[in-house]
Structures are given as structure tokens and as C-alpha cells.
Design a protein around this motif. Structure first.
Motif, short mmCIF file in Angstrom:
data_model
loop_
_atom_site.label_atom_id
_atom_site.label_comp_id
_atom_site.label_asym_id
_atom_site.label_seq_id
_atom_site.Cartn_x
_atom_site.Cartn_y
_atom_site.Cartn_z
N LYS A 370 18.23 32.79 -2.43
CA LYS A 370 17.32 33.94 -2.58
C LYS A 370 15.95 33.46 -3.07
CE LYS A 370 20.69 37.61 -3.53
NZ LYS A 370 21.21 38.55 -4.57
N ASP A 373 14.20 31.78 -0.17
CA ASP A 373 13.73 32.78 0.80
C ASP A 373 12.50 33.50 0.28
OD1 ASP A 373 15.79 32.06 2.44
OD2 ASP A 373 17.08 33.76 1.95
N SER A 374 12.52 33.82 -1.03
CA SER A 374 11.39 34.54 -1.64
C SER A 374 10.13 33.68 -1.60
CB SER A 374 11.74 34.91 -3.08
OG SER A 374 10.64 35.50 -3.72
N LYS A 375 10.28 32.39 -1.88
CA LYS A 375 9.13 31.48 -1.86
C LYS A 375 8.58 31.35 -0.44
CE LYS A 375 7.60 26.94 -3.48
NZ LYS A 375 6.69 26.73 -2.36
N ASP A 377 8.73 33.63 1.87
CA ASP A 377 8.01 34.87 2.18
C ASP A 377 6.62 34.85 1.55
OD1 ASP A 377 10.16 35.76 3.60
OD2 ASP A 377 10.97 37.01 1.97
N GLU A 378 6.53 34.35 0.30
CA GLU A 378 5.24 34.29 -0.38
C GLU A 378 4.29 33.34 0.35
OE1 GLU A 378 5.94 33.14 -4.36
OE2 GLU A 378 6.95 35.00 -4.93
#
Length: 386
Positions: A370, A373-375, A377-378
Motif C-alpha cells: 500500500k 502504491d501510494s508513493k 501515485d504521488e
């Protein structure tokens, strides 16, 4: 429940054998064990506490004794009625769980003759057998050391180190037999079985090199030689650098002011490297010379290597960089079925530990995914803004 039953401090007679000592660290364990004060004066003596660790089935049932601090010496011993293992198999078994990577330190037990003062128990204390895991950095092994005629003798080759996986227990079993053989099992799996005479240097060697035997003066022990037929070619060029023949003195060069002009040096295009003579097999080679063997006059055979006249204590004498090691379910017996009862306890606990470890590992992996994935997206958002 086994934990609530009486702990065997004397030799409990069974139908076919005896339990000389057993401990599950139930009620009253403090009365059965003595803490060492060997390192108390220099402030490095560690303390012990009861704990079941992070993962357990039944907390009360799965409690053991735990090293409570980091970078400490830990000493703890328990005495029992003295006995000899003459003429019978001896089984020493215990359970160890590293709650975190020990980094450098041991998780072994020492078993030896009756202690006169348990408070002085420590590294100088004589013992009969030392058994269990030891690690420092990349050096890892399961120790099995036998004392013989005042010397502590390590096995010639190391036993495998199995104390991996923080938070999960491992069970160690040593079987010492009257035929001078030993068997080591970890987690119910045999990792070694062999001879005390062959795998430990307990006895002097049967044969030694003859001190009177000398290498003959004409003995040739060079397997290769220079080829006498090999000659350096006449056109072989060994000069790595040469004067640049195309270089010309500049027209404005003034010998009086600039000094005598010299052409620069350049790499030699014909350079072949340093020439070396070809090596060939030496027809006179006789092999590596060794002195002949003769019978060792100091050799004395001993068919009772396995035997100790006095077992009277078991203890932990450890240095640990990282503590929190839990020990439990200790048994010394000559009856395998009694040791198997403790092995079954470990199996039950191990199933719980492995399941909870998998659950935690899966959760960590999911959280890591997670976060990744978040990084990502950023990073994509930042790229769009640019």
C-alpha cells in the motif's frame, strides 16, 4: 496440565527409565533455580523474568524464563540429585525462542557436576556438556562441546544453526549413547549422528608422523617446471614505450632558453608484454612428501568417552547483545517417551507461532504494498503537475 504437575527435581522412576530433571517454569520456579552473581560486581549481570513471548497458545502454559535486557551476561542454574549416565542413553532436551535477532550471543545450556555455590556459576565453572545455538555476526552454529580430562573439546566441524525466525520456538535434543555416539535433533529433525571418537579430538591420534623420517635430498616436489625447449622469439618486443619518431622539434624552440629538446615517448604498437617461459609437467615430480606414520605411543583408547560420573546441575551461562530469549520445557532423562511428551508440547506451540507469524508477515507485506502504491501515485501526480 503438565505445567501444573510436580517438577522432577529428583530422579523420578518410570517403568523403563528415569527423568532426572524436568522444568516447565510453573509455580515456584524461583525456588528451584539460582541466579548467578558472577558478573554482578561489574554491572553486566542480566536479569530473568517469566514470559510467553509475543505469540503463544495458552499464555500460562507457554510461559518460559526470559533474558530481560540487552548487552548482558545471564547466569541461571538448577541443581538435582547427582547421577551417572554409565551404561544408558542420556537425553538432554530444551526449548528456545528468540523474540528478536540476538546479533551476537548464545542460547545453549551447560550440564555438569553438582555446584558448590550456584551464585558463582559462570564461564569458569566446569561442565560436562555444552549444547545449543551460538551466533556472532555471520558465524553461526549449534554447539556440542564435551569435557574430557579437564579440556572442553569442540566438534571438528560445526553443526547447523537452526535458530532462525524471531518469535518462533525451536526444540533441541541431544542423545548421548553408551556406544560412544551422539545424535542431535532440532525441531524433531536429525541434523547429526556420529562418533565421539571420530568427530571430536577427545583422544590422542592413533598415529603420528615419524619424527625420524626425513625428506630425501633428491625429492622433487615441484609438479611443474620451465620448458627447457621454449625460447623467446627473436622478434619479441618487450619495450612498452618508445620515442615518437614522427615528433619534430618546434621551429621556435630555443635550446639556450628551453633546454635540449627531447622527442616525447609514446606507447609501442609492437609491444607484446613480458615474455615468460612456458610451463610443463615435471617428469621428475614425486608428489608432496609426507613423513610416514607410526603408532602414537601416547594413544590410549577409551570406550567410556560418553560416560560422566556426576551430573548434578543444568544452567544457562550466556552473553547476549540482544536479549528477550525464552527458554522452556527442559528435560534430562533416559526415557525417550518422556522427552517426546515435551516435544509434542513444542509442536502444538509451534503451529500457533507459525500461523501468527504468517499473519503478521502478510500484514506487513500488505502495508508495504500500500505504501509503495501510494508513493507511485504521488510520483505520477508530481509528473502531471510538471
Amino acid at each position: 496440565m503438565m505445567r501444573r504437575s510436580a517438577v522432577c527435581l529428583g530422579a523420578l522412576g518410570l517403568a523403563n527409565g528415569k527423568v532426572y530433571f524436568a522444568e516447565t517454569f510453573g509455580s515456584g520456579w524461583e525456588d528451584r533455580w539460582s541466579s548467578s552473581e558472577w558478573k554482578k560486581s561489574d554491572g553486566t549481570q542480566g536479569t530473568w523474568k517469566l514470559s510467553a513471548g509475543k505469540w503463544f497458545g495458552d499464555e500460562a502454559e507457554d510461559q518460559g524464563i526470559q533474558t530481560a535486557e540487552d548487552s548482558r551476561f545471564f547466569g541461571l542454574s538448577a541443581g538435582f540429585e547427582s547421577f551417572s549416565n554409565a551404561g544408558k542413553e542420556l537425553i538432554i532436551q530444551y526449548q528456545a525462542k528468540y523474540e528478536k535477532d540476538i546479533e551476537c550471543g548464545g542460547g545453549y545450556v551447560k550440564i555438569g557436576p553438582k555446584l558448590s555455590d550456584p551464585k558463582t556459576f559462570g564461564d569458569p565453572t566446569p561442565y560436562n556438556i555444552m549444547f545449543g545455538p551460538d551466533k556472532c555476526g555471520y558465524t553461526k552454529r549449534t554447539h556440542l562441546i564435551f569435557s574430557y580430562k579437564g579440556k572442553n573439546v569442540l566438534k571438528k566441524s560445526d553443526l547447523a544453526y537452526k535458530q532462525e525466525g524471531e518469535g518462533t520456538s525451536h526444540v533441541y535434543r541431544l542423545v548421548l549413547k553408551p556406544d560412544n555416539t551422539a545424535r542431535v535433533e532440532i525441531d524433531g529433525e536429525k541434523i547429526y549422528e556420529g562418533s565421539l571418537k571420530e568427530d571430536w579430538e577427545l583422544l590422542a591420534p592413533k598415529e603420528i608422523k615419524d619424527p625420524e623420517d626425513k625428506k630425501p635430498s633428491d625429492w622433487v616436489d615441484d609438479s611443474m617446471m620451465d620448458d627447457p625447449e621454449d625460447k623467446k622469439p627473436e622478434n619479441w618486443v618487450e619495450e612498452k614505450r618508445i620515442v615518437d619518431s614522427k615528433a619534430k622539434k618546434p621551429d621556435d624552440w630555443d635550446d639556450e632558453e628551453d633546454g635540449e629538446w627531447e622527442a616525447p615517448m609514446i606507447d609501442n604498437p609492437d609491444y607484446k608484454g613480458e615474455w615468460t617461459v612456458k610451463r610443463i609437467s615435471n617428469p621428475a615430480y614425486k608428489g608432496i612428501w609426507e613423513a610416514k606414520k607410526i603408532a602414537n605411543p601416547d594413544f590410549v583408547d577409551d570406550d567410556s568417552l560418553y560416560k560422566y560420573d556426576d551430573f548434578g546441575f543444568i544452567g544457562f551461562d550466556l552473553w547476549q547483545v540482544k536479549g528477550n530469549t525464552i527458554f522452556d520445557n527442559i528435560i534430562i532423562t533416559d526415557e525417550v517417551s518422556e522427552a517426546d511428551k515435551f516435544l509434542q508440547k513444542w509442536k502444538t506451540l509451534s503451529e500457533v507461532e507459525k500461523a501468527k507469524k504468517k499473519e503478521e508477515d502478510d500484514k506487513k507485506a500488505e502495508e508495504a504494498k500500500k505504501a509503495a502504491d501510494s508513493k507511485e501515485d504521488e510520483d505520477d501526480d508530481d509528473s502531471e503537475e510538471d
